[in-house]
Scaffold this active site. Sequence first.
Site, PDB file in Angstrom:
ATOM      1  N   ARG A  36      -3.580  -8.823  -2.113  1.00 12.53           N
ATOM      2  CA  ARG A  36      -4.776  -9.231  -1.363  1.00 12.53           C
ATOM      3  C   ARG A  36      -6.032  -8.943  -2.185  1.00 12.53           C
ATOM      4  N   THR A  42      -2.120  -4.759   6.166  1.00  8.95           N
ATOM      5  CA  THR A  42      -2.245  -5.371   7.491  1.00  8.95           C
ATOM      6  C   THR A  42      -3.195  -4.551   8.350  1.00  8.95           C
ATOM      7  N   LYS A  52      -9.034  -3.137  16.991  1.00 12.42           N
ATOM      8  CA  LYS A  52      -9.733  -2.089  17.735  1.00 12.42           C
ATOM      9  C   LYS A  52     -11.232  -2.369  17.797  1.00 12.42           C
ATOM     10  N   GLY A 115       3.454  -8.054  -7.147  1.00 14.94           N
ATOM     11  CA  GLY A 115       4.406  -7.251  -7.922  1.00 14.94           C
ATOM     12  C   GLY A 115       5.837  -7.672  -7.644  1.00 14.94           C
ATOM     13  N   ALA A 182       4.974  -9.904  25.902  1.00 11.59           N
ATOM     14  CA  ALA A 182       4.183  -8.876  26.606  1.00 11.59           C
ATOM     15  C   ALA A 182       4.341  -7.529  25.915  1.00 11.59           C
ATOM     16  N   GLY A 183       4.223  -7.538  24.574  1.00 11.67           N
ATOM     17  CA  GLY A 183       4.278  -6.298  23.800  1.00 11.67           C
ATOM     18  C   GLY A 183       2.864  -5.836  23.492  1.00 11.67           C
ATOM     19  N   VAL A 238      10.359 -19.354  26.079  1.00 11.71           N
ATOM     20  CA  VAL A 238       9.606 -20.516  25.614  1.00 11.71           C
ATOM     21  C   VAL A 238      10.573 -21.363  24.799  1.00 11.71           C
ATOM     22  N   ASP A 313       6.441  -0.248   7.201  1.00 14.38           N
ATOM     23  CA  ASP A 313       7.027  -1.313   8.033  1.00 14.38           C
ATOM     24  C   ASP A 313       8.238  -1.978   7.398  1.00 14.38           C
ATOM     25  N   HIS A 445     -13.651  22.480  31.047  1.00 12.93           N
ATOM     26  CA  HIS A 445     -13.962  21.775  32.288  1.00 12.93           C
ATOM     27  C   HIS A 445     -15.394  21.257  32.240  1.00 12.93           C
TER      28      HIS A 445
HETATM   29  P1  FAD Z   1       1.125  -3.345   5.430  1.00  8.01           P
HETATM   30  O1  FAD Z   1      -0.055  -2.751   6.065  1.00  8.01           O
HETATM   31  O2  FAD Z   1       1.644  -4.639   5.947  1.00  8.01           O
HETATM   32  O3  FAD Z   1       0.800  -3.458   3.877  1.00  8.01           O
HETATM   33  C1  FAD Z   1       1.623  -4.096   2.974  1.00  8.01           C
HETATM   34  C2  FAD Z   1       0.775  -4.639   1.840  1.00  8.01           C
HETATM   35  O4  FAD Z   1       1.643  -5.053   0.789  1.00  8.01           O
HETATM   36  C3  FAD Z   1      -0.052  -5.862   2.200  1.00  8.01           C
HETATM   37  O5  FAD Z   1      -1.399  -5.633   1.895  1.00  8.01           O
HETATM   38  C4  FAD Z   1       0.521  -6.987   1.342  1.00  8.01           C
HETATM   39  O6  FAD Z   1      -0.466  -7.901   0.889  1.00  8.01           O
HETATM   40  C5  FAD Z   1       1.100  -6.209   0.181  1.00  8.01           C
HETATM   41  N1  FAD Z   1       2.195  -6.874  -0.513  1.00  8.01           N
HETATM   42  C6  FAD Z   1       3.319  -7.417   0.035  1.00  8.01           C
HETATM   43  N2  FAD Z   1       4.134  -7.884  -0.959  1.00  8.01           N
HETATM   44  C7  FAD Z   1       3.496  -7.634  -2.130  1.00  8.01           C
HETATM   45  C8  FAD Z   1       3.827  -7.866  -3.480  1.00  8.01           C
HETATM   46  N3  FAD Z   1       4.978  -8.415  -3.834  1.00  8.01           N
HETATM   47  N4  FAD Z   1       2.935  -7.497  -4.429  1.00  8.01           N
HETATM   48  C9  FAD Z   1       1.755  -6.921  -4.097  1.00  8.01           C
HETATM   49  N5  FAD Z   1       1.392  -6.655  -2.821  1.00  8.01           N
HETATM   50  C10 FAD Z   1       2.260  -7.008  -1.849  1.00  8.01           C
HETATM   51  N6  FAD Z   1      -0.435   0.286  13.964  1.00  8.01           N
HETATM   52  C11 FAD Z   1      -0.945   1.416  14.495  1.00  8.01           C
HETATM   53  O7  FAD Z   1      -0.458   2.508  14.189  1.00  8.01           O
HETATM   54  N7  FAD Z   1      -2.018   1.387  15.356  1.00  8.01           N
HETATM   55  C12 FAD Z   1      -2.592   0.225  15.727  1.00  8.01           C
HETATM   56  O8  FAD Z   1      -3.553   0.229  16.496  1.00  8.01           O
HETATM   57  C13 FAD Z   1      -2.070  -0.982  15.204  1.00  8.01           C
HETATM   58  N8  FAD Z   1      -2.633  -2.166  15.530  1.00  8.01           N
HETATM   59  C14 FAD Z   1      -2.128  -3.319  14.987  1.00  8.01           C
HETATM   60  C15 FAD Z   1      -2.709  -4.524  15.364  1.00  8.01           C
HETATM   61  C16 FAD Z   1      -2.224  -5.709  14.860  1.00  8.01           C
HETATM   62  C17 FAD Z   1      -2.861  -7.012  15.273  1.00  8.01           C
HETATM   63  C18 FAD Z   1      -1.148  -5.684  13.930  1.00  8.01           C
HETATM   64  C19 FAD Z   1      -0.624  -6.967  13.337  1.00  8.01           C
HETATM   65  C20 FAD Z   1      -0.563  -4.488  13.534  1.00  8.01           C
HETATM   66  C21 FAD Z   1      -1.046  -3.291  14.075  1.00  8.01           C
HETATM   67  N9  FAD Z   1      -0.481  -2.058  13.747  1.00  8.01           N
HETATM   68  C22 FAD Z   1      -0.975  -0.909  14.302  1.00  8.01           C
HETATM   69  C23 FAD Z   1       0.652  -1.952  12.808  1.00  8.01           C
HETATM   70  C24 FAD Z   1       0.161  -1.542  11.418  1.00  8.01           C
HETATM   71  O9  FAD Z   1      -0.775  -2.479  10.954  1.00  8.01           O
HETATM   72  C25 FAD Z   1       1.344  -1.458  10.456  1.00  8.01           C
HETATM   73  O10 FAD Z   1       2.334  -0.591  10.988  1.00  8.01           O
HETATM   74  C26 FAD Z   1       0.911  -0.916   9.100  1.00  8.01           C
HETATM   75  O11 FAD Z   1      -0.073  -1.733   8.531  1.00  8.01           O
HETATM   76  C27 FAD Z   1       2.114  -0.817   8.160  1.00  8.01           C
HETATM   77  O12 FAD Z   1       1.715  -0.365   6.902  1.00  8.01           O
HETATM   78  P2  FAD Z   1       2.504  -0.763   5.571  1.00  8.01           P
HETATM   79  O13 FAD Z   1       1.751  -0.134   4.459  1.00  8.01           O
HETATM   80  O14 FAD Z   1       3.930  -0.462   5.737  1.00  8.01           O
HETATM   81  O15 FAD Z   1       2.401  -2.348   5.469  1.00  8.01           O
HETATM   82  P1  NAI Z   2       6.392  -5.985  20.296  1.00  8.02           P
HETATM   83  O1  NAI Z   2       7.751  -5.697  19.837  1.00  8.02           O
HETATM   84  O2  NAI Z   2       5.508  -4.871  20.754  1.00  8.02           O
HETATM   85  O3  NAI Z   2       6.448  -7.014  21.515  1.00  8.02           O
HETATM   86  C1  NAI Z   2       7.031  -8.278  21.405  1.00  8.02           C
HETATM   87  C2  NAI Z   2       7.344  -8.771  22.809  1.00  8.02           C
HETATM   88  O4  NAI Z   2       7.734 -10.122  22.703  1.00  8.02           O
HETATM   89  C3  NAI Z   2       8.487  -8.010  23.468  1.00  8.02           C
HETATM   90  O5  NAI Z   2       8.116  -7.660  24.776  1.00  8.02           O
HETATM   91  C4  NAI Z   2       9.630  -9.002  23.422  1.00  8.02           C
HETATM   92  O6  NAI Z   2      10.552  -8.842  24.486  1.00  8.02           O
HETATM   93  C5  NAI Z   2       8.867 -10.320  23.532  1.00  8.02           C
HETATM   94  N1  NAI Z   2       9.589 -11.475  23.028  1.00  8.02           N
HETATM   95  C6  NAI Z   2      10.374 -11.562  21.914  1.00  8.02           C
HETATM   96  N2  NAI Z   2      10.844 -12.820  21.775  1.00  8.02           N
HETATM   97  C7  NAI Z   2      10.325 -13.536  22.810  1.00  8.02           C
HETATM   98  C8  NAI Z   2      10.437 -14.890  23.216  1.00  8.02           C
HETATM   99  N3  NAI Z   2      11.171 -15.745  22.527  1.00  8.02           N
HETATM  100  N4  NAI Z   2       9.765 -15.302  24.319  1.00  8.02           N
HETATM  101  C9  NAI Z   2       9.019 -14.423  25.045  1.00  8.02           C
HETATM  102  N5  NAI Z   2       8.896 -13.124  24.709  1.00  8.02           N
HETATM  103  C10 NAI Z   2       9.530 -12.683  23.606  1.00  8.02           C
HETATM  104  O7  NAI Z   2       5.711  -6.829  19.115  1.00  8.02           O
HETATM  105  P2  NAI Z   2       4.211  -7.281  18.874  1.00  8.02           P
HETATM  106  O8  NAI Z   2       3.402  -7.170  20.111  1.00  8.02           O
HETATM  107  O9  NAI Z   2       4.294  -8.584  18.175  1.00  8.02           O
HETATM  108  O10 NAI Z   2       3.701  -6.190  17.859  1.00  8.02           O
HETATM  109  C11 NAI Z   2       4.403  -5.966  16.628  1.00  8.02           C
HETATM  110  C12 NAI Z   2       4.273  -4.549  16.204  1.00  8.02           C
HETATM  111  O11 NAI Z   2       2.973  -4.279  15.721  1.00  8.02           O
HETATM  112  C13 NAI Z   2       4.469  -3.547  17.334  1.00  8.02           C
HETATM  113  O12 NAI Z   2       5.847  -3.268  17.521  1.00  8.02           O
HETATM  114  C14 NAI Z   2       3.739  -2.362  16.861  1.00  8.02           C
HETATM  115  O13 NAI Z   2       4.605  -1.602  16.061  1.00  8.02           O
HETATM  116  C15 NAI Z   2       2.631  -2.942  15.992  1.00  8.02           C
HETATM  117  N6  NAI Z   2       1.367  -2.870  16.717  1.00  8.02           N
HETATM  118  C16 NAI Z   2       0.915  -1.654  17.140  1.00  8.02           C
HETATM  119  C17 NAI Z   2      -0.253  -1.545  17.851  1.00  8.02           C
HETATM  120  C18 NAI Z   2      -0.688  -0.219  18.331  1.00  8.02           C
HETATM  121  O14 NAI Z   2      -0.156   0.782  17.865  1.00  8.02           O
HETATM  122  N7  NAI Z   2      -1.648  -0.135  19.236  1.00  8.02           N
HETATM  123  C19 NAI Z   2      -1.076  -2.713  18.155  1.00  8.02           C
HETATM  124  C20 NAI Z   2      -0.492  -3.947  17.690  1.00  8.02           C
HETATM  125  C21 NAI Z   2       0.661  -3.989  16.980  1.00  8.02           C
END
Ligand code: FAD
Ligand code: NAI
Length: 466
Positions: A36, A42, A52, A115, A182-183, A238, A313, A445
């Site tokens: 990136r 991510t 957030k 990489g 509804a996750g 769906v 992840d 408190h």
């Molecule tokens: P990532 O953050 O996915 O980082 C992987 C990086 O590797 C990326 O930048 C990618 O570009 C890079 N990469 C991939 N392949 C290559 C390659 N071959 N060469 C070079 N670079 C590469 N988690 C929480 O704890 N709290 C939250 O509130 C929360 N909110 C979220 C909200 C959303 C909308 C989403 C999608 C996720 C959320 N998460 C949250 C989950 C959290 O973002 C991930 O668990 C976390 O980012 C994982 O970290 P990571 O380093 O394993 O992977």
């Molecule tokens: P999720 O696993 O939380 O929820 C996905 C939902 O989709 C589940 O309820 C599942 O039963 C449903 N589902 C799966 N297939 C379906 C289908 N075909 N039709 C209808 N429903 C279906 O995954 P989500 O919300 O996509 O988030 C991914 C991950 O990102 C989370 O597991 C979490 O680890 C991370 N995340 C964390 C946050 C936080 O910590 N606040 C915020 C956002 C993401």
Amino acid sequence: MADDFDVVIIGGGPGGYNAAIRAGQLGLKVACVEKRKTLGGTCLNVGCIPSKALLHASEMFEHAGKDFAGLGIKVTPELDLPQMHKQKDESVGGLTKGVEFLFKKNKVEWIKGAGAIAAPGQVTVKGEDGSERTLSAKNVVIATGSEPSKLPGVEVDQKRIVDSTGALALSPVPKKLVVIGAGVIGLELGSVWRRLGSEVEVVEFLDRTIPGADGEVATAFQRSLTKQGVKFRLSTKVTGAKAAKDGVVLTVEPVAGGAPEAITADVVLVAVGRRPFTDGLGLETVGVKTDPRGFVETDHYKTNVPGVWAVGDVTHGPMLAHKAEDEAVACIELIAGKAGHVNYDIIPSVIYTTPEVAWVGKTEEDLKKAGIAYKVGKFPFTANARAKVNHEAEGFVKVLADAKTDRVLGVHMIGPEVSEMVGEYCVAMEFSAASEDVARTCHPHPTRSEALRQAAMGVEGWTMQA
Ligand code: FAD
Ligand code: NAI
């Protein structure tokens, strides 16, 4: 000639950047490869941080419109969506630059590009301009993260049918938003757009919301979101989606069988989970094992190939930024000959909605399944002074303790700002606390944290209020 490193980390998200910084702190020669334009993965770019930022701003908007008048403040809020997105982007920019600064401070080299593992101990990096660089590394850490799972028949175009990344940048506010799943993502981002004016309907395959959370909390949460105006269609699958210029037609049918139905929406958000990302990484060149779902198999962050490690992840466990961060630190400490360790029993989960949901440890369902006898202590926020004066008295705290030893096994909360309170129980549980330890600890408190103590007192039946 190859550049020599002690550790090369592929991926600059919470797994990768924390690993890189810790390696730098421990005096290892380290490079982090990220494709990136910004560091942070991510989480910082399209996950935790921008979501957030929108959750906070949209919550303020809703409070201003619905709750301020009751506090004696008359205002008529007007949405400035471009500014809301701008402040979100500025926060993201500031934090990704912060990681870049920490790299410099800890002598981490950021190598820009994609990489791939070319051979044992060898990583090639392809730059955007087509340039190629070869690195030799005693240790390679895979931290390539995850990407949104796809749903057959529902093609994401990031305009009408979006994943979480598209849902963080919508403009204008869609009149009707249908969320599939509804996750955590579905309910957080569904909340953002409902607060800003969308009609929101959630279609979920299972017969409940937020799988993995305690059942009683999930029921209370769904009831609360329904009161706020979110519609739920549970036990529904769906089967397809057709996007046109002005909207989407979604076909759904009951999981148990029955007549298919069409739902129309301005925008559809697909939020059905995430899957590990290893495209183009060259795992096959050295034979790194993955499971059938594509997760890299590890044992204490070691893959089956000597010198190749994986964190975050891309490997097993909850897909959470703090889990990736803890694994990153433990992995590097093991590489450096120290005793790296993560306690997987104490990784908290939070949903940043209104009310917030937070938990750590076992659910009641987990304990029943494992046949562990437990006691329950519960305390509602309606009996908590601080929550009451702030007119935010929805929800409760529930403590689950071992019936014989009183050790805290799980804590589940729904209510105001519980995200900031769950850490207290993480610390208590790391020290193997009994519920009585928390019950006999003085809390300030009036604070919401008193509800944590009162719930612990409830385990032995001596809650003072309620
Ligand atoms: P990532 O953050 O996915 O980082 C992987 C990086 O590797 C990326 O930048 C990618 O570009 C890079 N990469 C991939 N392949 C290559 C390659 N071959 N060469 C070079 N670079 C590469 N988690 C929480 O704890 N709290 C939250 O509130 C929360 N909110 C979220 C909200 C959303 C909308 C989403 C999608 C996720 C959320 N998460 C949250 C989950 C959290 O973002 C991930 O668990 C976390 O980012 C994982 O970290 P990571 O380093 O394993 O992977
Ligand atoms: P999720 O696993 O939380 O929820 C996905 C939902 O989709 C589940 O309820 C599942 O039963 C449903 N589902 C799966 N297939 C379906 C289908 N075909 N039709 C209808 N429903 C279906 O995954 P989500 O919300 O996509 O988030 C991914 C991950 O990102 C989370 O597991 C979490 O680890 C991370 N995340 C964390 C946050 C936080 O910590 N606040 C915020 C956002 C993401």
